[in-house]
Scaffold this active site. Structure first.
Site, short mmCIF file in Angstrom:
data_model
loop_
_atom_site.label_atom_id
_atom_site.label_comp_id
_atom_site.label_asym_id
_atom_site.label_seq_id
_atom_site.Cartn_x
_atom_site.Cartn_y
_atom_site.Cartn_z
N GLY A 15 0.80 -1.23 0.00
CA GLY A 15 0.00 0.00 0.00
C GLY A 15 0.83 1.27 0.00
O GLY A 15 0.36 2.34 0.41
N SER A 16 2.07 1.21 -0.49
CA SER A 16 2.89 2.45 -0.48
C SER A 16 2.29 3.52 -1.38
O SER A 16 2.42 4.71 -1.11
CB SER A 16 4.33 2.14 -0.90
OG SER A 16 4.39 1.75 -2.26
N ASN A 17 1.61 3.12 -2.45
CA ASN A 17 0.95 4.12 -3.31
C ASN A 17 -0.27 4.71 -2.60
O ASN A 17 -0.54 5.91 -2.71
CB ASN A 17 0.52 3.47 -4.63
CG ASN A 17 1.68 3.40 -5.62
OD1 ASN A 17 2.06 4.41 -6.21
ND2 ASN A 17 2.26 2.24 -5.78
N LEU A 93 -4.56 -6.79 -7.23
CA LEU A 93 -4.22 -7.84 -8.19
C LEU A 93 -5.42 -8.52 -8.85
O LEU A 93 -5.26 -9.32 -9.76
CB LEU A 93 -3.34 -8.90 -7.50
CG LEU A 93 -1.98 -8.37 -7.02
CD1 LEU A 93 -1.21 -9.45 -6.30
CD2 LEU A 93 -1.17 -7.81 -8.20
N LYS A 94 -6.61 -8.21 -8.38
CA LYS A 94 -7.79 -8.87 -8.95
C LYS A 94 -8.39 -7.99 -10.07
O LYS A 94 -8.17 -6.78 -10.10
CB LYS A 94 -8.87 -9.06 -7.87
CG LYS A 94 -8.49 -10.03 -6.76
CD LYS A 94 -8.95 -11.43 -7.11
CE LYS A 94 -8.54 -12.53 -6.12
NZ LYS A 94 -8.22 -12.16 -4.78
N ILE A 96 -11.43 -6.00 -11.83
CA ILE A 96 -12.66 -5.34 -11.38
C ILE A 96 -13.77 -5.82 -12.30
O ILE A 96 -13.63 -5.76 -13.52
CB ILE A 96 -12.50 -3.80 -11.46
CG1 ILE A 96 -11.38 -3.32 -10.53
CG2 ILE A 96 -13.82 -3.10 -11.14
CD1 ILE A 96 -11.63 -3.51 -9.04
N HIS A 112 0.46 1.25 -12.97
CA HIS A 112 1.17 0.03 -13.41
C HIS A 112 2.65 0.37 -13.54
O HIS A 112 3.00 1.43 -14.08
CB HIS A 112 0.59 -0.47 -14.74
CG HIS A 112 1.22 -1.74 -15.20
ND1 HIS A 112 0.89 -2.97 -14.65
CD2 HIS A 112 2.19 -1.98 -16.13
CE1 HIS A 112 1.63 -3.91 -15.24
NE2 HIS A 112 2.42 -3.34 -16.13
N ASP A 153 -4.90 -3.75 -17.58
CA ASP A 153 -3.82 -2.79 -17.93
C ASP A 153 -3.98 -2.19 -19.33
O ASP A 153 -2.99 -1.86 -19.98
CB ASP A 153 -2.44 -3.48 -17.86
CG ASP A 153 -2.12 -3.95 -16.46
OD1 ASP A 153 -1.36 -4.91 -16.32
OD2 ASP A 153 -2.68 -3.36 -15.50
N GLU A 182 6.05 6.20 -9.30
CA GLU A 182 4.64 5.91 -8.99
C GLU A 182 4.13 6.83 -7.87
O GLU A 182 3.02 7.38 -7.96
CB GLU A 182 4.49 4.46 -8.55
CG GLU A 182 4.82 3.46 -9.64
CD GLU A 182 4.72 2.04 -9.13
OE1 GLU A 182 3.80 1.76 -8.36
OE2 GLU A 182 5.57 1.23 -9.52
C1 GRF Z 1 3.15 -1.06 -7.54
O1 GRF Z 1 4.38 -1.36 -8.16
C2 GRF Z 1 2.11 -0.82 -8.60
O2 GRF Z 1 2.64 -0.28 -9.77
C3 GRF Z 1 1.60 -2.19 -8.88
O3 GRF Z 1 1.60 -2.86 -7.64
C4 GRF Z 1 2.59 -2.27 -6.80
C5 GRF Z 1 1.90 -1.87 -5.55
O4 GRF Z 1 2.81 -1.44 -4.61
N1 GRF Z 1 0.27 -2.13 -9.47
P1 GRF Z 1 2.23 -0.81 -3.24
O5 GRF Z 1 1.32 -1.86 -2.64
O6 GRF Z 1 1.48 0.45 -3.62
O7 GRF Z 1 3.46 -0.53 -2.43
#
Ligand code: GRF
Length: 213
Positions: A15-17, A93-94, A96, A112, A153, A182
């Site tokens: 969940g870093s994003n 990863l699923k 939608i 992505h 994607d 990202e």
């Molecule tokens: C990221 O590299 C994103 O591009 C991909 O999954 C990863 C998620 O990383 N879709 P995080 O969980 O946001 O750290």
């Protein structure tokens, strides 16, 4: 600030994003609030961050789905329950379900870790993407933010940013450099969406307004 947008964020892992978006909201750079964190993974590290910051959490539990409601209707129910204006797939990863995509057309974005359409689609996630970039001896790596459609994607690209691949690079070093991109471009696109500054021209997304934070 006028009408704050409700953002639902889907995660499957760290969940870093998601945290990068949260931090920009805290800094006042995004006219939105994270109304709900949704995950298919009860062990996602993102959950503890959400708990520590009083963000509502919904774990998509297979029991809920199988007993009395379909997966897509369950998602629609929880998304509508927080009046979602924007859905962000941040390492989800699923797939939608198409019923959700059609009800939230051009309101679902995904990040992505490659310069789509290269290295996108089924099987291209996480380190697999960066391994493929190195194996293909690409000159550039990078990240893409795109609207989500029924194909993995594949939806219209809103923003991409690239970095040069050095001879010394490995999938791990690329992964670190791309993740930094990202954490910049995803919150930026969320900001622009919440400012209603992503429009469509000839059916393609166009970012308008200032290009700054
Ligand atoms: C990221 O590299 C994103 O591009 C991909 O999954 C990863 C998620 O990383 N879709 P995080 O969980 O946001 O750290």
């Amino acid at each position: 600030m006028k009408n704050i947008k409700n953002i639902a964020v889907f995660v499957s892992g760290t969940g870093s994003n998601f945290i990068a978006i949260y931090n920009q909201i805290k800094k006042g750079n995004i006219n939105g609030r994270i109304a709900l964190l949704i995950t298919d993974n009860p062990n996602a590290k993102a959950i503890s961050f959400a708990k520590d910051n009083n963000i509502k959490i919904q774990i998509i539990d297979s029991k809920i789905i199988s007993n009395n409601i379909t997966h897509e209707d369950f998602l629609l129910k929880i998304l509508n329950s927080v009046s979602s204006d924007l859905i962000v797939l941040a390492g989800y990863l699923k797939m939608i379900p198409s019923k959700v995509i059609s009800q939230y057309k051009n309101k679902i974005i995904n990040i992505h870790p490659s310069l789509l359409p290269k290295f996108g689609g089924k099987g291209f996630y996480g380190m697999k993407v960066h391994q493929a970039v190195i194996k293909s001896r690409e000159s550039f790596a990078g990240a893409s933010v795109h609207f989500v459609d029924e194909v993995y994607d594949n939806g219209p690209i809103i923003k991409q940013e690239k970095i040069e691949v050095l001879n010394s690079d490995t999938p791990e070093t690329i992964s670190k450099k791309v993740l930094k991109i990202e954490h910049k471009i995803l919150p930026y696109i969320v900001r622009k969406f919440c400012l209603d500054q992503i429009i469509f021209e000839n059916n393609l997304p166009l970012i308008i307004g200032e290009n700054e934070w």
